[in-house]
Design a protein around this motif. Sequence first.
Motif, short mmCIF file in Angstrom:
data_model
loop_
_atom_site.label_atom_id
_atom_site.label_comp_id
_atom_site.label_asym_id
_atom_site.label_seq_id
_atom_site.Cartn_x
_atom_site.Cartn_y
_atom_site.Cartn_z
N PHE A 192 0.84 -1.19 0.00
CA PHE A 192 0.00 0.00 0.00
C PHE A 192 0.88 1.25 0.00
CE2 PHE A 192 -2.87 3.16 1.77
CZ PHE A 192 -4.12 2.81 1.26
N ILE A 193 1.89 1.27 0.87
CA ILE A 193 2.82 2.40 0.94
C ILE A 193 3.62 2.52 -0.35
CG2 ILE A 193 4.86 3.30 2.13
CD1 ILE A 193 3.73 2.00 4.70
N ALA A 194 4.10 1.39 -0.87
CA ALA A 194 4.88 1.42 -2.11
C ALA A 194 4.04 1.98 -3.26
CB ALA A 194 5.38 0.02 -2.44
N ALA A 195 2.77 1.61 -3.31
CA ALA A 195 1.89 2.12 -4.36
C ALA A 195 1.72 3.63 -4.24
CB ALA A 195 0.53 1.42 -4.28
N MET A 196 1.58 4.14 -3.02
CA MET A 196 1.46 5.58 -2.83
C MET A 196 2.72 6.31 -3.28
SD MET A 196 -0.68 6.23 0.67
CE MET A 196 0.54 5.53 1.76
N VAL A 197 3.89 5.77 -2.95
CA VAL A 197 5.15 6.38 -3.39
C VAL A 197 5.21 6.42 -4.91
CG1 VAL A 197 7.66 6.14 -3.39
CG2 VAL A 197 6.37 5.72 -1.28
N LEU A 198 4.81 5.34 -5.54
CA LEU A 198 4.85 5.27 -7.00
C LEU A 198 3.91 6.30 -7.62
CD1 LEU A 198 6.16 3.71 -9.29
CD2 LEU A 198 4.27 2.07 -9.19
N VAL A 199 2.72 6.44 -7.05
CA VAL A 199 1.77 7.44 -7.56
C VAL A 199 2.34 8.84 -7.40
CG1 VAL A 199 -0.47 8.53 -7.11
CG2 VAL A 199 -0.29 6.04 -7.26
N ALA A 200 2.95 9.13 -6.24
CA ALA A 200 3.52 10.46 -6.00
C ALA A 200 4.58 10.79 -7.04
CB ALA A 200 4.11 10.53 -4.60
N LEU A 201 5.41 9.82 -7.39
CA LEU A 201 6.44 10.04 -8.41
C LEU A 201 5.82 10.20 -9.80
CD1 LEU A 201 9.10 7.45 -7.18
CD2 LEU A 201 9.23 9.94 -6.97
N ASP B 287 -5.25 0.81 -8.31
CA ASP B 287 -5.98 -0.45 -8.26
C ASP B 287 -5.53 -1.26 -7.04
OD1 ASP B 287 -7.17 0.31 -10.59
OD2 ASP B 287 -5.87 -0.89 -11.88
N LEU B 288 -4.22 -1.29 -6.81
CA LEU B 288 -3.70 -2.04 -5.67
C LEU B 288 -4.24 -1.48 -4.36
CD1 LEU B 288 -0.04 -3.25 -5.22
CD2 LEU B 288 -1.24 -2.17 -3.33
N MET B 289 -4.23 -0.16 -4.22
CA MET B 289 -4.70 0.45 -2.98
C MET B 289 -6.19 0.20 -2.75
SD MET B 289 -2.59 4.05 -2.71
CE MET B 289 -2.59 4.55 -4.42
N VAL B 290 -6.97 0.30 -3.82
CA VAL B 290 -8.41 0.06 -3.69
C VAL B 290 -8.69 -1.38 -3.28
CG1 VAL B 290 -10.57 -0.11 -5.00
CG2 VAL B 290 -9.13 1.91 -5.24
N PHE B 291 -7.99 -2.32 -3.90
CA PHE B 291 -8.19 -3.73 -3.53
C PHE B 291 -7.73 -4.00 -2.10
CE2 PHE B 291 -8.28 -4.59 -8.22
CZ PHE B 291 -9.57 -5.12 -8.24
N ALA B 292 -6.67 -3.33 -1.64
CA ALA B 292 -6.22 -3.50 -0.26
C ALA B 292 -7.29 -3.03 0.71
CB ALA B 292 -4.92 -2.74 -0.03
N LEU B 293 -7.92 -1.90 0.41
CA LEU B 293 -8.98 -1.40 1.29
C LEU B 293 -10.19 -2.34 1.28
CD1 LEU B 293 -8.78 2.39 0.35
CD2 LEU B 293 -8.07 1.37 2.51
N ILE B 294 -10.57 -2.80 0.09
CA ILE B 294 -11.72 -3.70 0.01
C ILE B 294 -11.44 -5.01 0.76
CG2 ILE B 294 -13.10 -5.10 -1.58
CD1 ILE B 294 -12.80 -2.83 -3.63
#
Length: 844
Positions: A289-298, A333-340
Amino acid sequence: MSAEAEQSTDHGHGLPPASSVKRWLVTTNHKDVGILYTVTALFFLVFGGVLALLMRIQLWTPGEGFLAAVSYNQAVSAHGLIMIFWFLSPFAFGFANYVVPLQIGARDLAFPRLNALSYWLYLFSGILFGVSFFQGGTFAGGWTMYAPLNIPVYTPNIGASTAVLALVLFVASVTVSSVNFLTSMHRMRAEGMTLRRMPLFSWTILLTVWMMLFAFAALLAALLILSSDRLLGTQYFAATDAGGSLLWAHLFWFFGHPEVYIVFFPALGVMAETFQTFTGRRIVGRKWFIAAMVLVALQSFVVWMHHMFLTSINLQIKTLFMATTIGISLPFDLMVFALIYTLIKGRVRFTTPFLFSFGALVLFIIGGITGVFLGAVVLDYEFRGTYWVVAHFHYVMVGGVTALFGGLYYWFPKMTGKMYDEFLGKVHFALYFVGFNLLYFPMFLAWETPRRDFVYPEAFVSLHQLSTVGGFILGASFLVMFYNLSKSLLVGEEAGDNPWAYSVTTEWALPSPPPLENFPGRPTFETGMLEFRRGPGGTERSGVEAADGGEPTADGGEPSTDGGAAYVAEIEAESGHDEDHASPWPFAIGLASFVALLGFSGLQQGGFPTGLSGGFYAGLTGGGLVLLGWTLVRLARERFNGPVGPFGESWPFENVENTKLGVWLFLASDVVLFGAFIGSYVFIRVAHGWTDWHDLIPEAHVVLPGLINTYLLLTSSFAVVLALVAAERESRWGLVASLGLTFALGVAFLVNKALEWLHLFDLHGGAFAGGWLPSTNVASSTFYLTTGLHGLHVIAGLFISLYLIARAWGGAYLDDERPVEYFGLYWHFVDIVWLFLFPLFYIL
């Protein structure tokens, strides 16, 4: 007692009571500032919401209604600007100010006075925008301010210029806040609070401020250029033959697309925190989840041109940015699936905070899916400029804000010590969710309605009337919220320290509301349990214990801690000093900035008009600048004890002192600012024709003045090095002499520059008989504005050097040379920038 010491006593450690107005004018405590941000943002929600309802009334039937065309355009533009800038991000940063220091184990942010300053600049920027309505009308060219509609030919009101200057002041607030948060979150985390352990809400804020640092610098460049076009008569965005309109789009959307994630990331953090609390389950796949956020920020900085598919950029570039758009959707997509999956694995309790967070997830999924359509070049040709974009935009942005309202309910007990009414909270959510979808979903069906236009096909009347009804239901939901929270604040039941059974972050281990300095001592996060050590021999547990290798459950199991565990040692042994929490100067600086910029709004073609009006604006400018200089000096002279640190991991800035890191971060933002100016020059010159550019420049524009100035600045940098050496050797007169030489060389640079400009202003004969002025052509505009921005940096450096000289004369800096070093970093940066400007504007 010295005057300085008396000042420290008057404005230092003690704060007036919360019932006093003075408390809120002088406070620097992060929790107070967080409350100020939250309350002010809610005011701007009402401001922008009223404008939205006026728009919906106008759209009840197609054609002009009770608003004139210009008034409707002003309402549309002001609604967008207020909601994007003065509500969305500041609302999130109200929570960030309050919660982040608690979550990372800090007693306050690294620079408390800068934190207060960021708020007052934000508030006065909003007031300045409000004043624009009374200056002939505010900006009416849409919230994106597309060129050439943003220049005086099409938006001639003084109020339109004031709106632009209000945005400049707002960006100054954001820059100050970004530097402060980044320094705090990298340097002020408690022992054991590694980045890996940091709570998800704090993670989202950390990534948000990194994006803000660079994205808003690009916006600042665009706004400064636009201000120059409006006030000084330069020709950047009027130069349609040289790509002025396309230049604005590049500058604005380089900021604009990261801004989507700047708004959404804090909401994502609230969703993560509330999902964990109300499912009793740690977020599934937390590290991913954190890695996905970092990737989105970049990635957020490499997708801006998907907003420009209808412009003249070639198909290959459009295809590339279509690919980057698809690429940035994958981490989401990864973050949404993690929350679900977290919801599926946990046991949900449908409290008000959870309902708003879950509603935000649903709305964001709809917004994300409809955004995929706009990411395809062919479909974007059809949908761009229609209500499909309006609906998608609101499902993403306002969908994210839905979670922030959940955050308001979630942290309301912590901020106030009172519990809100759960029934009214659920009524608010029901009205909000129904009103939201009734307002925005019909816009997808009526997508052929032209954007920012009150004339639309008759076939869509019923859909627009449905949207208007939804808008009023959405507005009514907030009346329920305000009633609920105000009533609860006055007569609500006591919330206790932790009203949530499965909350696991540090703020819930503290009293509600927390004490002034948060912790009775220095917290650490080294063990696996959340506890407080009150004395040398004992501990007091908070009742939250990590499961021994197992997963927590929602039906009585013990939740694991998100961020490790904490204990607090004795304040006398660990803290070491008393901190100050009050200063009057941030408020005074904000007021002075407001007065000065209100005065600047009266500029026309580089001067104030004759008559009473011109004298009024000129007086405001002069008085505001004097007041600003005086308040800055008083802030610098004030004795103020801030929080100490670091106590734990400071990666990747272990060996960089707090103030030095703040300077480096500011300079990083300044790199983007100058990069945008230089990039704008190159863009316009290429669009005009690289070699044809010389036809716009008089022969009198020669190399020699620039060459002399290069030598002057290089020599001044050497003088700063000598000053630092003298301070290290405790040579008082060597320090004064070296700083004096730096000042003299800087003045010589400005004098030489002024003589060069006066010569170019007063040309006779030939193609430039009237002089080569900033408004003559686009080449003169780029030359004067870019080198002028650099000159302002030199002037700022000279004022700092004068202050240092005065202090050094009295013997300062001999036992601590760091202020001289930090000044040197700034001065060397200014000199390096000139090394780029000299060849660009004098040789090539």
